[in-house]
Design an enzyme around this catalytic site. Structure first.
Site, PDB file in Angstrom:
ATOM      1  N   HIS A 172      -2.029  -4.378 -10.580  1.00 56.55           N
ATOM      2  CA  HIS A 172      -2.657  -3.178 -11.148  1.00 56.55           C
ATOM      3  C   HIS A 172      -2.869  -3.351 -12.643  1.00 56.55           C
ATOM      4  CE1 HIS A 172      -2.386  -0.278  -7.773  1.00 56.55           C
ATOM      5  NE2 HIS A 172      -1.394  -1.058  -7.398  1.00 56.55           N
ATOM      6  N   GLU A 176      -9.806   0.699  -6.183  1.00 50.60           N
ATOM      7  CA  GLU A 176      -8.929  -0.232  -5.477  1.00 50.60           C
ATOM      8  C   GLU A 176      -9.602  -1.565  -5.202  1.00 50.60           C
ATOM      9  OE1 GLU A 176      -6.329   0.810  -2.311  1.00 50.60           O
ATOM     10  OE2 GLU A 176      -6.494   2.948  -2.702  1.00 50.60           O
ATOM     11  N   GLY A 196      -1.043   2.662  -7.018  1.00 47.69           N
ATOM     12  CA  GLY A 196      -1.709   2.965  -8.285  1.00 47.69           C
ATOM     13  C   GLY A 196      -0.975   4.049  -9.054  1.00 47.69           C
ATOM     14  N   CYS A 248      -4.210   6.609  -4.424  1.00 43.06           N
ATOM     15  CA  CYS A 248      -3.647   5.263  -4.305  1.00 43.06           C
ATOM     16  C   CYS A 248      -2.181   5.337  -4.676  1.00 43.06           C
ATOM     17  CB  CYS A 248      -4.396   4.298  -5.226  1.00 43.06           C
ATOM     18  SG  CYS A 248      -3.707   2.627  -5.257  1.00 43.06           S
ATOM     19  N   CYS A 287       0.872  -1.173   0.000  1.00 42.84           N
ATOM     20  CA  CYS A 287       0.000   0.000   0.000  1.00 42.84           C
ATOM     21  C   CYS A 287       0.913   1.228   0.000  1.00 42.84           C
ATOM     22  CB  CYS A 287      -0.906  -0.004   1.234  1.00 42.84           C
ATOM     23  SG  CYS A 287      -1.856   1.522   1.440  1.00 42.84           S
TER      24      CYS A 287
END
Length: 286
Positions: free
Chosen positions: A164, A214, A226, A223, A76
């Site tokens: 992703h 997400e 991301g 994110c 994260c």
């Protein structure tokens, strides 16, 4: 015994952080969902983070992450910056390293409430995402919508310790579009472990506007992984230079996909919101 927590956020992507040096934290998925639920007794957050004592030499901690749906995840990005900031504050140092399921990460202080973290090398092979079948991850055979007029198509796939998929769009997308399309793609059969879904609009060689749906958390304000994935995807397609500003509605991150070692470097803000105590629950060892 009630467990103490810190509420933090990075660009509005918010976290409940629990340090386990003096308290045990082995939550069930249901307990994570209760903590993450906004209102009705929950603290409310996008992710829950546990900072454990280190398990390996050279690390300051071992860090675990959970999405709001209760699933444990490998990485994260915004949470990593918050963890790095906390560890640097407690140690009085300007640099720190810690381990996660996705590998070792490191952070350095980049200014007041500003942290730079080394997110390591991205995974670019189809087995690293993972995909359910062999495919060129730079141009994945996937589209959403009618065959002759797809809403989005031919994305790039990148692993940043979590999977992703990045679609490039001609204009910034709305929350409604990101929610509708992202929720369809998140559990597509091509992604056996689910996937985070990014919609990236390249404004210039050093500026991307991004919205991310997400996996397990839904549409979030920002994110970090991301943003890293979007920048890597854009460089792979030749759309941006190695370093670019990735902008969310809540603010920006600076992402560099470093050429000399292939590491992804992320710089962005952290914010401490408040401290509190979790209610006792049967799902957590206290």
């Amino acid at each position: 015994m009630s467990r103490t927590f810190l509420k933090m956020n990075g660009l509005g992507n918010d976290f409940v952080v629990i340090e386990t040096q003096t308290q045990s934290f082995e939550p069930t998925p249901e307990e994570i969902r209760k903590i993450a639920k906004r209102g009705e007794g929950g603290v409310g957050c996008d992710q829950v983070i546990a900072i454990d004592p280190p398990r390996a030499e050279g690390a300051s901690a071992y860090v675990r992450f959970w999405n709001s749906d209760g699933d444990e995840i490998g990485a994260c990005g915004n949470g990593t910056r918050c963890v790095a900031w906390l560890l640097m504050q407690s140690s009085g140092k300007d640099a720190v390293s810690f381990d996660t399921e996705g590998g070792r990460l490191s952070g350095v202080m980049a200014g007041e409430n500003l942290v730079t973290v080394d997110m390591g090398q991205p995974g670019l092979d189809w087995t690293q995402i993972p995909l359910s079948e062999e495919m060129n991850t730079e141009r994945v055979e996937l589209q959403v919508g009618p065959i002759d007029a797809p809403l989005v198509h031919t994305p790039v796939c990148v692993s940043m310790g979590n999977p992703h998929v990045v679609f490039f769009v001609d204009a910034p997308v709305t929350d409604e579009f990101a929610t509708k399309t992202g929720s369809l793609v998140e559990h597509h059969p091509l992604f056996p472990e689910g996937v985070n879904v990014g919609f990236a609009h390249v404004q210039s060689r050093d500026h991307i506007r991004l919205k991310v749906w997400e996996r397990g958390a839904g549409l979030t304000a920002a994110c970090g992984t991301g943003a890293c994935a979007a920048q890597v995807a854009a460089v792979r397609r030749g759309l941006t230079d190695r370093k670019a500003r990735v902008e969310f509605e809540s603010g920006s991150l600076v992402i560099e996909w470093r050429e000399r070692d292939g590491h992804v470097i992320m710089t962005g803000p952290v914010s401490m919101d408040f401290a509190g105590k979790l209610p006792d629950s049967e799902g957590v060892a206290a």
